[in-house]
Design a protein around this motif. Sequence first.
Motif, PDB file in Angstrom:
ATOM      1  N   GLN A 177       0.995   4.166  -2.899  1.00 50.35           N
ATOM      2  CA  GLN A 177       0.821   5.580  -2.582  1.00 50.35           C
ATOM      3  C   GLN A 177       1.972   6.410  -3.137  1.00 50.35           C
ATOM      4  O   GLN A 177       1.757   7.477  -3.718  1.00 50.35           O
ATOM      5  CB  GLN A 177       0.721   5.757  -1.060  1.00 50.35           C
ATOM      6  CG  GLN A 177      -0.554   5.190  -0.451  1.00 50.35           C
ATOM      7  CD  GLN A 177      -0.562   5.281   1.069  1.00 50.35           C
ATOM      8  OE1 GLN A 177       0.455   5.584   1.688  1.00 50.35           O
ATOM      9  NE2 GLN A 177      -1.700   4.987   1.668  1.00 50.35           N
TER      10      GLN A 177
ATOM     11  N   GLU B 119      -8.039  -1.448  -1.884  1.00 48.07           N
ATOM     12  CA  GLU B 119      -7.861  -0.978  -0.506  1.00 48.07           C
ATOM     13  C   GLU B 119      -6.882   0.197  -0.448  1.00 48.07           C
ATOM     14  O   GLU B 119      -7.070   1.146   0.330  1.00 48.07           O
ATOM     15  CB  GLU B 119      -7.354  -2.122   0.375  1.00 48.07           C
ATOM     16  CG  GLU B 119      -7.166  -1.770   1.838  1.00 48.07           C
ATOM     17  CD  GLU B 119      -8.483  -1.429   2.527  1.00 48.07           C
ATOM     18  OE1 GLU B 119      -8.489  -0.515   3.380  1.00 48.07           O
ATOM     19  OE2 GLU B 119      -9.510  -2.066   2.211  1.00 48.07           O
ATOM     20  N   ALA B 120      -5.824   0.142  -1.265  1.00 44.36           N
ATOM     21  CA  ALA B 120      -4.823   1.216  -1.250  1.00 44.36           C
ATOM     22  C   ALA B 120      -5.420   2.556  -1.655  1.00 44.36           C
ATOM     23  O   ALA B 120      -4.968   3.608  -1.208  1.00 44.36           O
ATOM     24  CB  ALA B 120      -3.667   0.854  -2.181  1.00 44.36           C
TER      25      ALA B 120
ATOM     26  N   THR C 196      -7.393   4.665   1.305  1.00 46.71           N
ATOM     27  CA  THR C 196      -6.675   5.083   2.503  1.00 46.71           C
ATOM     28  C   THR C 196      -6.726   6.610   2.629  1.00 46.71           C
ATOM     29  O   THR C 196      -6.866   7.321   1.627  1.00 46.71           O
ATOM     30  CB  THR C 196      -5.209   4.627   2.463  1.00 46.71           C
ATOM     31  OG1 THR C 196      -4.589   5.153   1.277  1.00 46.71           O
ATOM     32  CG2 THR C 196      -5.115   3.100   2.444  1.00 46.71           C
TER      33      THR C 196
ATOM     34  N   THR D 198       0.838  -1.195   0.000  1.00 50.27           N
ATOM     35  CA  THR D 198       0.000   0.000   0.000  1.00 50.27           C
ATOM     36  C   THR D 198       0.878   1.252   0.000  1.00 50.27           C
ATOM     37  O   THR D 198       0.600   2.224  -0.719  1.00 50.27           O
ATOM     38  CB  THR D 198      -0.927   0.009   1.228  1.00 50.27           C
ATOM     39  OG1 THR D 198      -1.839  -1.090   1.138  1.00 50.27           O
ATOM     40  CG2 THR D 198      -1.715   1.307   1.306  1.00 50.27           C
TER      41      THR D 198
END
Length: 277
Positions: free
Chosen positions: A152, A184-185, A188, A148
Amino acid sequence: MSPTWDNGEVPAYPPITGLGGVRVLVRGLALVGVIFGGLIVLLLVRLIERPLNGLHRPVTPYITQGVCRASLFILGLRHHIRGTPMTGRGAIVANHSSWLDILSLNAAKRIYFVSKSEVAQWPGIGWLARATGTVFIERNRSHARSQTALFQQRLLAGHKLLFFPEGTSTDGQRVLGFKSTLFEAFVTPDLRDKICVQPVSVIYANPAGTDARFYGWWGDMDLGPHLLQMLARRQHGSVTVQYHAPLKVSDFDNRKALALACEQAVRAGHQAVSGQG
Protein backbone atom coordinates in the motif's frame (compact mmCIF):
# COMPACT_ATOMS: atom_id res chain seq x y z
CA MET A 1 6.88 -21.41 -1.34
CA SER A 2 5.53 -22.01 -4.85
CA PRO A 3 6.70 -25.16 -6.64
CA THR A 4 8.97 -24.64 -9.63
CA TRP A 5 7.39 -25.49 -12.96
CA ASP A 6 9.29 -28.22 -14.83
CA ASN A 7 8.24 -30.36 -17.79
CA GLY A 8 11.26 -32.62 -17.44
CA GLU A 9 12.96 -31.51 -20.66
CA VAL A 10 15.36 -28.74 -21.64
CA PRO A 11 16.37 -27.49 -25.10
CA ALA A 12 19.48 -28.99 -26.69
CA TYR A 13 21.85 -26.03 -26.89
CA PRO A 14 24.81 -26.19 -29.31
CA PRO A 15 28.36 -26.22 -27.93
CA ILE A 16 30.05 -22.82 -27.76
CA THR A 17 33.15 -22.70 -29.93
CA GLY A 18 35.15 -20.26 -32.05
CA LEU A 19 33.34 -17.00 -32.72
CA GLY A 20 30.72 -17.92 -30.15
CA GLY A 21 33.39 -17.79 -27.49
CA VAL A 22 34.55 -14.40 -28.76
CA ARG A 23 31.00 -13.08 -28.56
CA VAL A 24 30.71 -14.36 -24.99
CA LEU A 25 33.84 -12.42 -24.04
CA VAL A 26 32.99 -9.19 -25.86
CA ARG A 27 29.31 -9.09 -24.91
CA GLY A 28 30.02 -10.29 -21.39
CA LEU A 29 32.51 -7.50 -20.74
CA ALA A 30 30.14 -4.94 -22.25
CA LEU A 31 27.26 -6.17 -20.05
CA VAL A 32 29.37 -6.07 -16.91
CA GLY A 33 30.47 -2.55 -17.76
CA VAL A 34 26.94 -1.33 -18.46
CA ILE A 35 25.28 -3.03 -15.47
CA PHE A 36 27.83 -2.22 -12.80
CA GLY A 37 28.66 1.18 -14.28
CA GLY A 38 24.95 1.96 -14.18
CA LEU A 39 24.75 0.66 -10.61
CA ILE A 40 27.52 3.00 -9.48
CA VAL A 41 25.78 5.97 -11.11
CA LEU A 42 22.45 4.91 -9.58
CA LEU A 43 23.90 4.64 -6.07
CA LEU A 44 25.58 8.04 -6.35
CA VAL A 45 22.35 9.66 -7.54
CA ARG A 46 20.39 7.87 -4.82
CA LEU A 47 22.65 9.51 -2.19
CA ILE A 48 21.10 12.82 -3.25
CA GLU A 49 17.68 11.54 -4.27
CA ARG A 50 16.87 9.73 -1.03
CA PRO A 51 17.26 12.61 1.46
CA LEU A 52 15.44 14.98 -0.91
CA ASN A 53 12.62 12.70 -2.04
CA GLY A 54 12.44 9.85 0.47
CA LEU A 55 10.38 6.97 -0.89
CA HIS A 56 9.90 8.72 -4.23
CA ARG A 57 12.52 8.06 -6.90
CA PRO A 58 12.19 10.71 -9.61
CA VAL A 59 15.56 9.99 -11.26
CA THR A 60 17.02 6.53 -10.53
CA PRO A 61 14.31 4.46 -12.32
CA TYR A 62 15.38 6.16 -15.56
CA ILE A 63 18.91 4.88 -14.96
CA THR A 64 17.63 1.33 -14.47
CA GLN A 65 15.53 1.59 -17.62
CA GLY A 66 18.50 2.86 -19.63
CA VAL A 67 20.74 0.05 -18.39
CA CYS A 68 18.16 -2.60 -19.34
CA ARG A 69 17.68 -1.13 -22.81
CA ALA A 70 21.44 -1.07 -23.33
CA SER A 71 21.73 -4.67 -22.10
CA LEU A 72 19.15 -5.91 -24.62
CA PHE A 73 21.01 -4.02 -27.36
CA ILE A 74 24.29 -5.67 -26.37
CA LEU A 75 22.67 -9.11 -26.44
CA GLY A 76 21.10 -8.35 -29.81
CA LEU A 77 17.59 -9.24 -28.60
CA ARG A 78 15.07 -7.08 -30.46
CA HIS A 79 12.55 -5.42 -28.15
CA HIS A 80 9.01 -4.49 -29.20
CA ILE A 81 6.37 -2.67 -27.14
CA ARG A 82 2.66 -2.86 -27.95
CA GLY A 83 -0.17 -1.11 -26.20
CA THR A 84 0.12 1.75 -23.73
CA PRO A 85 1.61 1.53 -20.23
CA MET A 86 -0.77 3.08 -17.71
CA THR A 87 0.19 6.37 -16.10
CA GLY A 88 -2.01 6.29 -13.00
CA ARG A 89 -1.43 4.47 -9.73
CA GLY A 90 -1.38 0.72 -9.83
CA ALA A 91 0.39 -2.58 -10.27
CA ILE A 92 1.45 -4.62 -13.27
CA VAL A 93 1.13 -8.40 -13.61
CA ALA A 94 2.86 -10.47 -16.30
CA ASN A 95 3.66 -14.01 -17.30
CA HIS A 96 7.15 -15.24 -16.42
CA SER A 97 9.46 -17.09 -18.80
CA SER A 98 13.04 -16.19 -17.96
CA TRP A 99 15.52 -13.97 -16.15
CA LEU A 100 15.38 -12.01 -19.41
CA ASP A 101 11.95 -10.76 -18.30
CA ILE A 102 13.74 -8.43 -15.89
CA LEU A 103 15.49 -6.67 -18.78
CA SER A 104 12.48 -6.80 -21.11
CA LEU A 105 9.98 -5.35 -18.63
CA ASN A 106 12.32 -2.76 -17.13
CA ALA A 107 13.28 -1.57 -20.61
CA ALA A 108 9.63 -1.02 -21.48
CA LYS A 109 8.49 0.83 -18.35
CA ARG A 110 9.92 2.20 -15.10
CA ILE A 111 8.80 -0.43 -12.59
CA TYR A 112 9.72 -2.10 -9.31
CA PHE A 113 9.69 -5.88 -9.12
CA VAL A 114 8.14 -7.90 -6.32
CA SER A 115 10.35 -10.93 -5.67
CA LYS A 116 10.69 -13.79 -3.23
CA SER A 117 12.91 -12.99 -0.25
CA GLU A 118 15.56 -15.58 -1.22
CA VAL A 119 16.61 -13.44 -4.19
CA ALA A 120 17.91 -10.77 -1.81
CA GLN A 121 20.62 -13.24 -0.73
CA TRP A 122 21.77 -14.26 -4.21
CA PRO A 123 25.33 -13.09 -4.95
CA GLY A 124 25.38 -10.05 -7.22
CA ILE A 125 21.73 -10.33 -8.28
CA GLY A 126 20.44 -9.66 -4.77
CA TRP A 127 22.59 -6.54 -4.53
CA LEU A 128 21.30 -5.25 -7.86
CA ALA A 129 17.71 -6.02 -6.88
CA ARG A 130 17.97 -4.12 -3.59
CA ALA A 131 19.61 -1.12 -5.26
CA THR A 132 16.84 -0.83 -7.85
CA GLY A 133 14.03 -0.85 -5.28
CA THR A 134 12.78 -4.44 -5.53
CA VAL A 135 10.16 -5.38 -2.93
CA PHE A 136 11.03 -8.69 -1.26
CA ILE A 137 8.28 -10.88 0.13
CA GLU A 138 7.99 -14.10 2.10
CA ARG A 139 5.22 -16.47 1.06
CA ASN A 140 4.16 -16.93 4.64
CA ARG A 141 0.77 -15.99 6.07
CA SER A 142 2.38 -14.64 9.24
CA HIS A 143 3.90 -11.82 7.16
CA ALA A 144 0.77 -11.08 5.12
CA ARG A 145 -0.33 -8.01 7.08
CA SER A 146 3.07 -6.27 7.07
CA GLN A 147 3.56 -7.03 3.37
CA THR A 148 0.13 -5.67 2.51
CA ALA A 149 1.02 -2.45 4.36
CA LEU A 150 4.29 -2.23 2.38
CA PHE A 151 2.48 -2.72 -0.94
CA GLN A 152 0.00 0.00 0.00
CA GLN A 153 2.78 2.40 0.90
CA ARG A 154 4.64 1.83 -2.35
CA LEU A 155 1.56 1.86 -4.60
CA LEU A 156 0.14 5.04 -3.07
CA ALA A 157 3.55 6.65 -3.56
CA GLY A 158 3.10 6.06 -7.27
CA HIS A 159 5.45 3.08 -7.63
CA LYS A 160 4.45 0.59 -10.34
CA LEU A 161 4.94 -2.77 -8.61
CA LEU A 162 5.29 -5.73 -10.95
CA PHE A 163 4.20 -9.22 -9.90
CA PHE A 164 4.56 -12.62 -11.59
CA PRO A 165 1.32 -14.30 -10.40
CA GLU A 166 2.25 -17.68 -11.91
CA GLY A 167 4.75 -17.96 -9.05
CA THR A 168 7.37 -19.63 -11.27
CA SER A 169 9.02 -19.26 -14.66
CA THR A 170 8.17 -21.52 -17.61
CA ASP A 171 9.53 -22.41 -21.05
CA GLY A 172 7.82 -19.37 -22.57
CA GLN A 173 5.33 -21.49 -24.51
CA ARG A 174 2.44 -21.23 -22.07
CA VAL A 175 0.77 -19.11 -19.39
CA LEU A 176 0.10 -20.89 -16.11
CA GLY A 177 -2.84 -20.21 -13.82
CA PHE A 178 -2.46 -17.01 -11.79
CA LYS A 179 -2.29 -17.41 -8.03
CA SER A 180 -4.57 -14.89 -6.36
CA THR A 181 -2.76 -14.52 -3.02
CA LEU A 182 -0.81 -11.37 -3.85
CA PHE A 183 -3.93 -9.75 -5.30
CA GLU A 184 -5.31 -9.56 -1.76
CA ALA A 185 -3.41 -6.30 -1.15
CA PHE A 186 -5.17 -4.65 -4.10
CA VAL A 187 -8.72 -5.27 -2.85
CA THR A 188 -8.21 -3.80 0.62
CA PRO A 189 -10.34 -0.71 1.47
CA ASP A 190 -7.27 1.57 1.34
CA LEU A 191 -6.47 0.63 -2.26
CA ARG A 192 -9.40 -0.86 -4.19
CA ASP A 193 -10.88 2.50 -5.23
CA LYS A 194 -7.53 4.13 -5.94
CA ILE A 195 -5.58 1.80 -8.23
CA CYS A 196 -5.74 -0.29 -11.38
CA VAL A 197 -3.94 -3.48 -12.32
CA GLN A 198 -2.51 -3.70 -15.83
CA PRO A 199 -1.99 -7.17 -17.37
CA VAL A 200 1.08 -7.54 -19.60
CA SER A 201 2.00 -10.40 -21.94
CA VAL A 202 5.69 -11.09 -22.54
CA ILE A 203 6.30 -13.18 -25.66
CA TYR A 204 9.67 -14.39 -26.95
CA ALA A 205 10.32 -15.35 -30.58
CA ASN A 206 13.22 -17.79 -30.81
CA PRO A 207 16.05 -17.37 -33.34
CA ALA A 208 15.61 -19.19 -36.65
CA GLY A 209 16.62 -22.84 -36.46
CA THR A 210 16.50 -23.08 -32.66
CA ASP A 211 14.16 -24.74 -30.18
CA ALA A 212 10.99 -22.69 -29.62
CA ARG A 213 11.86 -22.70 -25.89
CA PHE A 214 15.27 -21.09 -26.50
CA TYR A 215 14.67 -18.13 -24.17
CA GLY A 216 12.83 -20.01 -21.43
CA TRP A 217 14.59 -20.58 -18.11
CA TRP A 218 12.83 -22.91 -15.71
CA GLY A 219 13.04 -25.86 -13.34
CA ASP A 220 16.60 -26.79 -12.40
CA MET A 221 18.25 -24.98 -15.30
CA ASP A 222 21.38 -23.15 -14.14
CA LEU A 223 21.72 -19.44 -14.83
CA GLY A 224 25.36 -19.59 -15.94
CA PRO A 225 25.01 -21.94 -18.96
CA HIS A 226 21.81 -20.20 -20.07
CA LEU A 227 23.48 -16.79 -19.90
CA LEU A 228 26.44 -18.08 -21.93
CA GLN A 229 24.08 -19.28 -24.65
CA MET A 230 22.47 -15.85 -24.81
CA LEU A 231 25.89 -14.21 -25.10
CA ALA A 232 27.21 -16.65 -27.71
CA ARG A 233 24.30 -16.55 -30.15
CA ARG A 234 25.19 -14.74 -33.40
CA GLN A 235 21.64 -13.67 -34.23
CA HIS A 236 18.84 -13.39 -31.72
CA GLY A 237 15.09 -13.38 -32.00
CA SER A 238 12.85 -10.85 -30.30
CA VAL A 239 10.70 -10.14 -27.27
CA THR A 240 7.32 -8.43 -27.41
CA VAL A 241 5.92 -6.68 -24.35
CA GLN A 242 2.16 -6.32 -24.87
CA TYR A 243 0.32 -3.94 -22.53
CA HIS A 244 -3.40 -4.62 -22.09
CA ALA A 245 -6.12 -2.29 -20.85
CA PRO A 246 -5.76 -1.54 -17.12
CA LEU A 247 -8.43 -3.12 -14.91
CA LYS A 248 -10.05 -1.06 -12.16
CA VAL A 249 -9.80 -3.03 -8.94
CA SER A 250 -13.14 -1.60 -7.79
CA ASP A 251 -14.86 -3.37 -10.72
CA PHE A 252 -14.18 -6.79 -9.17
CA ASP A 253 -15.84 -8.43 -6.19
CA ASN A 254 -12.75 -10.18 -4.87
CA ARG A 255 -9.11 -11.03 -5.50
CA LYS A 256 -9.90 -14.29 -7.30
CA ALA A 257 -12.08 -12.56 -9.88
CA LEU A 258 -9.39 -9.92 -10.43
CA ALA A 259 -6.63 -12.54 -10.76
CA LEU A 260 -8.69 -14.53 -13.28
CA ALA A 261 -9.40 -11.47 -15.43
CA CYS A 262 -5.69 -10.62 -15.49
CA GLU A 263 -4.78 -14.21 -16.36
CA GLN A 264 -7.26 -14.28 -19.25
CA ALA A 265 -5.92 -11.03 -20.69
CA VAL A 266 -2.29 -12.17 -20.46
CA ARG A 267 -3.07 -15.59 -21.96
CA ALA A 268 -5.06 -14.06 -24.83
CA GLY A 269 -2.22 -11.66 -25.63
CA HIS A 270 0.37 -14.41 -25.45
CA GLN A 271 -1.66 -16.64 -27.73
CA ALA A 272 -2.36 -13.85 -30.24
CA VAL A 273 1.34 -13.18 -30.78
CA SER A 274 2.91 -16.60 -30.31
CA GLY A 275 0.05 -18.96 -31.15
CA GLN A 276 0.66 -20.65 -27.79
CA GLY A 277 -1.55 -20.37 -24.71
